[in-house]
Scaffold this motif. Structure first.
Motif, PDB file in Angstrom:
ATOM      1  N   LYS A  89      13.423  66.753  37.734  1.00 25.61           N
ATOM      2  CA  LYS A  89      12.080  66.278  38.074  1.00 25.61           C
ATOM      3  C   LYS A  89      11.007  67.203  37.494  1.00 25.61           C
ATOM      4  O   LYS A  89      10.049  66.737  36.860  1.00 25.61           O
ATOM      5  CB  LYS A  89      11.931  66.201  39.596  1.00 25.61           C
ATOM      6  CG  LYS A  89      10.529  65.783  40.054  1.00 25.61           C
ATOM      7  CD  LYS A  89      10.393  65.864  41.559  1.00 25.61           C
ATOM      8  CE  LYS A  89       8.962  65.555  41.999  1.00 25.61           C
ATOM      9  NZ  LYS A  89       8.796  65.725  43.467  1.00 25.61           N
ATOM     10  N   ARG A  90      11.171  68.476  37.702  1.00 21.70           N
ATOM     11  CA  ARG A  90      10.143  69.429  37.264  1.00 21.70           C
ATOM     12  C   ARG A  90      10.081  69.507  35.732  1.00 21.70           C
ATOM     13  O   ARG A  90       9.014  69.383  35.123  1.00 21.70           O
ATOM     14  CB  ARG A  90      10.471  70.805  37.853  1.00 21.70           C
ATOM     15  CG  ARG A  90       9.339  71.839  37.704  1.00 21.70           C
ATOM     16  CD  ARG A  90       8.282  71.637  38.761  1.00 21.70           C
ATOM     17  NE  ARG A  90       7.207  72.590  38.619  1.00 21.70           N
ATOM     18  CZ  ARG A  90       7.166  73.789  39.205  1.00 21.70           C
ATOM     19  NH1 ARG A  90       8.173  74.179  39.961  1.00 21.70           N
ATOM     20  NH2 ARG A  90       6.129  74.574  39.043  1.00 21.70           N
ATOM     21  N   LEU A  91      11.228  69.720  35.104  1.00 20.11           N
ATOM     22  CA  LEU A  91      11.257  69.931  33.662  1.00 20.11           C
ATOM     23  C   LEU A  91      10.825  68.685  32.901  1.00 20.11           C
ATOM     24  O   LEU A  91       9.998  68.754  31.974  1.00 20.11           O
ATOM     25  CB  LEU A  91      12.661  70.353  33.230  1.00 20.11           C
ATOM     26  CG  LEU A  91      12.878  70.589  31.740  1.00 20.11           C
ATOM     27  CD1 LEU A  91      11.982  71.722  31.240  1.00 20.11           C
ATOM     28  CD2 LEU A  91      14.347  70.912  31.457  1.00 20.11           C
ATOM     29  N   PHE A  92      11.365  67.526  33.280  1.00 21.05           N
ATOM     30  CA  PHE A  92      11.041  66.308  32.548  1.00 21.05           C
ATOM     31  C   PHE A  92       9.616  65.842  32.804  1.00 21.05           C
ATOM     32  O   PHE A  92       9.042  65.129  31.975  1.00 21.05           O
ATOM     33  CB  PHE A  92      12.051  65.210  32.872  1.00 21.05           C
ATOM     34  CG  PHE A  92      13.298  65.288  32.059  1.00 21.05           C
ATOM     35  CD1 PHE A  92      13.449  64.531  30.912  1.00 21.05           C
ATOM     36  CD2 PHE A  92      14.320  66.159  32.414  1.00 21.05           C
ATOM     37  CE1 PHE A  92      14.592  64.625  30.140  1.00 21.05           C
ATOM     38  CE2 PHE A  92      15.467  66.261  31.663  1.00 21.05           C
ATOM     39  CZ  PHE A  92      15.600  65.488  30.521  1.00 21.05           C
ATOM     40  N   GLY A  93       9.063  66.239  33.932  1.00 22.09           N
ATOM     41  CA  GLY A  93       7.646  65.950  34.137  1.00 22.09           C
ATOM     42  C   GLY A  93       6.796  66.566  33.035  1.00 22.09           C
ATOM     43  O   GLY A  93       5.923  65.910  32.455  1.00 22.09           O
TER      44      GLY A  93
ATOM     45  N   ALA B 171       4.125  65.917  27.866  1.00 21.43           N
ATOM     46  CA  ALA B 171       3.811  66.549  26.577  1.00 21.43           C
ATOM     47  C   ALA B 171       4.106  65.634  25.392  1.00 21.43           C
ATOM     48  O   ALA B 171       4.001  66.062  24.245  1.00 21.43           O
ATOM     49  CB  ALA B 171       4.589  67.851  26.432  1.00 21.43           C
ATOM     50  N   GLY B 172       4.472  64.395  25.675  1.00 21.86           N
ATOM     51  CA  GLY B 172       4.647  63.429  24.596  1.00 21.86           C
ATOM     52  C   GLY B 172       6.030  63.360  24.004  1.00 21.86           C
ATOM     53  O   GLY B 172       6.222  62.742  22.948  1.00 21.86           O
ATOM     54  N   VAL B 173       7.029  63.983  24.656  1.00 20.64           N
ATOM     55  CA  VAL B 173       8.409  63.871  24.170  1.00 20.64           C
ATOM     56  C   VAL B 173       8.902  62.451  24.426  1.00 20.64           C
ATOM     57  O   VAL B 173       8.716  61.891  25.506  1.00 20.64           O
ATOM     58  CB  VAL B 173       9.315  64.900  24.874  1.00 20.64           C
ATOM     59  CG1 VAL B 173      10.780  64.662  24.525  1.00 20.64           C
ATOM     60  CG2 VAL B 173       8.897  66.314  24.485  1.00 20.64           C
ATOM     61  N   VAL B 174       9.533  61.864  23.431  1.00 20.25           N
ATOM     62  CA  VAL B 174      10.099  60.517  23.532  1.00 20.25           C
ATOM     63  C   VAL B 174      11.580  60.643  23.870  1.00 20.25           C
ATOM     64  O   VAL B 174      12.294  61.463  23.275  1.00 20.25           O
ATOM     65  CB  VAL B 174       9.915  59.733  22.220  1.00 20.25           C
ATOM     66  CG1 VAL B 174      10.540  58.346  22.325  1.00 20.25           C
ATOM     67  CG2 VAL B 174       8.427  59.632  21.876  1.00 20.25           C
TER      68      VAL B 174
END
Length: 478
Positions: A254-258, A263-266
């Protein structure tokens, strides 16, 4: 050597791309990934995922499947959007850190004010308000983080990724790998999700050790640091077998992927579970639901479920799975060990390095072949990091005396072990008490356990197939 097929690719890496996708092999009327495509058959990096899919159909390497064809079109549409997408700079994550720090400082001040009021009220009733009082609901700090989660607007031109889910063997990994091979978007990375999360835990552990006690109390900057490192490495992340196993993974994801998604990572991912089924019935799942909502906003969920497991349609042979446990089975395991390692090759015990400085004892080893008892790997305090280390050191693993399983921790370790051997293309030879589909003996089964064990059975059956075994090469080992 690639263990779990972890790859980071930049422009001009055609050779790496050619080895990134596994070959599709005919299994009756169905198709699935088997082994790395050669440079001649895969071609160079770049081009069109749709054209590549149609080329494989036309050449007879795969047969057309309308469901897979529809997903190929969606992947092509994503690739077309990526052609003009320019992700924000990595430094945008520094801005997230500053904004979050300001919001937290304001929230902590509010928490302090509330605590002072509560302390005063409690003192009227003869309580010192020493901090033992329990406030209902979340703290202002936690509420501030939740209020910010997933609220960042998408960067200009941000293309929605894909989340491909379905039962084992439906072709989702094949299609994602084909997309990864052909897209010219850079930088990009393809990794098995289990390996990715092990790296996350390891890097956060290293960060906190380096920073000392302060970071252990508030690891927020650790997640910012890690998000920047990952984003520097890739703006397109392709994950195979996205899953959430426990509360630690759930909160870290949850924290990291937020931060990564903001940040625009696809993201393109495969999974056996629909997004809404992730971490179902898990501890504090309500805290994880905001991530699920963010994932559904940032990726398009695509159901690829099929009544047929394409992986089990191959011709199975009786060289890698022996049952029941009797003298004949023991002799078969002895013969398999001798045949693979060589009759005149010395047999010895060994010790191999595991993540974070740990070591694993290998009771019997010989020339790239390791032999373990089931208890060594599934009833002891070992896990995915140990299994990855085994796959890095040995091309063949013998696992003896696999019983019918009732203990959930044992079952989880067995599933993880099979996953790592399969992902690393290891020849796994097993002696067991019963046929593979009769090993699970839980009185009550959760949906998660059923899904996971169905995948495990599917993989073990495929690993007995002539197609799988023919695809293996006795590679060099560490």
């Amino acid at each position: 050597m690639m263990t779990t097929m972890t790859m980071t690719m930049r422009r001009g890496s055609a050779a790496a791309a050619a080895s990134a996708v596994r070959r599709c092999w005919r299994l009756s009327a169905h198709w699935t990934i088997r082994r790395p495509l050669s440079s001649a058959s895969a071609g160079s990096s770049g081009g069109s995922v749709w054209a590549k899919y149609e080329s494989l159909v036309s050449s007879g390497e795969i047969m057309a499947n309308e469901a897979q064809r529809g997903v190929a079109r969606k992947l092509q549409a994503l690739d077309d959007s990526l052609a003009s997408y320019r992700p924000p700079p990595v430094s945008v994550i520094d801005g997230f850190a500053r904004d979050e720090a300001a919001a937290l400082a304001k929230a902590k001040e509010a928490d302090s004010d509330v605590a002072s009021v509560l302390s005063g009220v409690m003192s009227l009733f003869g309580d010192s308000g020493s901090g033992k009082e329990k406030k209902d609901g979340k703290s202002q700090s936690a509420a501030a983080l939740d209020a910010r989660y997933g609220t960042m607007p998408d960067p200009p031109g941000y293309p929605r990724g894909l989340y491909l889910y379905g039962s084992p063997g439906c072709g989702k990994t094949f299609l994602m790998d084909l997309f990864f091979l052909t897209t010219e978007f850079h930088p990009k990375k393809r990794v098995h999700f289990n390996k990715f999360m092990l790296d996350v835990h390891d890097k956060l552990h290293q960060y906190r050790q380096q920073k000392g006690g302060a970071a252990a109390k508030d690891a927020g900057d650790g997640f910012f640091w890690l998000a920047k490192e990952i984003r520097q490495d890739a703006a397109l992340l392709c994950f195979d077998e996205f899953q959430v196993l426990d509360i630690a993974d759930a909160m870290n994801i949850k924290r990291l992927f937020g931060y990564l998604l903001d940040a625009g990572v696809v993201v393109v991912a495969t999974s056996n579970r629909a997004p809404d089924e992730l971490y179902k019935n898990g501890i504090q799942r309500d805290s994880f639901v905001p991530f699920i909502n963010l994932l559904k906003r940032k990726t398009l969920p695509v159901d690829m479920d099929s009544d047929i497991d394409f992986r089990t349609a191959g011709n199975r042979i009786q060289e890698t799975y022996f049952y029941p446990l009797n003298e004949a089975t023991r002799e078969s395991m002895d013969a398999a060990f001798t045949k693979t390692a060589g009759a005149n090759t010395p047999v010895h015990s060994s010790t191999i390095q595991v993540m974070q400085g740990r070591k694993l004892n290998v009771p019997r080893a010989s020339d790239g072949v390791a032999r373990f008892q089931f208890a060594d790997l599934c009833q002891a305090a070992v896990g995915a990091a140990d299994y990855i280390a085994i796959a890095e050191h040995y091309h063949t693993v013998l696992l003896e005396n696999v019983p019918r399983m009732e203990d959930r921790n044992v079952i989880r370790r067995f599933i993880l072990l099979v996953d790592e051997m399969y992902n690393s293309k290891i020849r796994l030879v097993i002696s067991a008490e019963a046929p593979v589909d009769q090993l699970l003996q839980l009185e009550t089964e959760t949906q998660d356990e059923v899904f996971a064990f169905e995948r495990c059975v599917s993989r073990l059956l495929e690993m007995q197939s002539r197609e799988y075994l023919d695809s293996l090469k006795l590679r060099s080992v560490k």
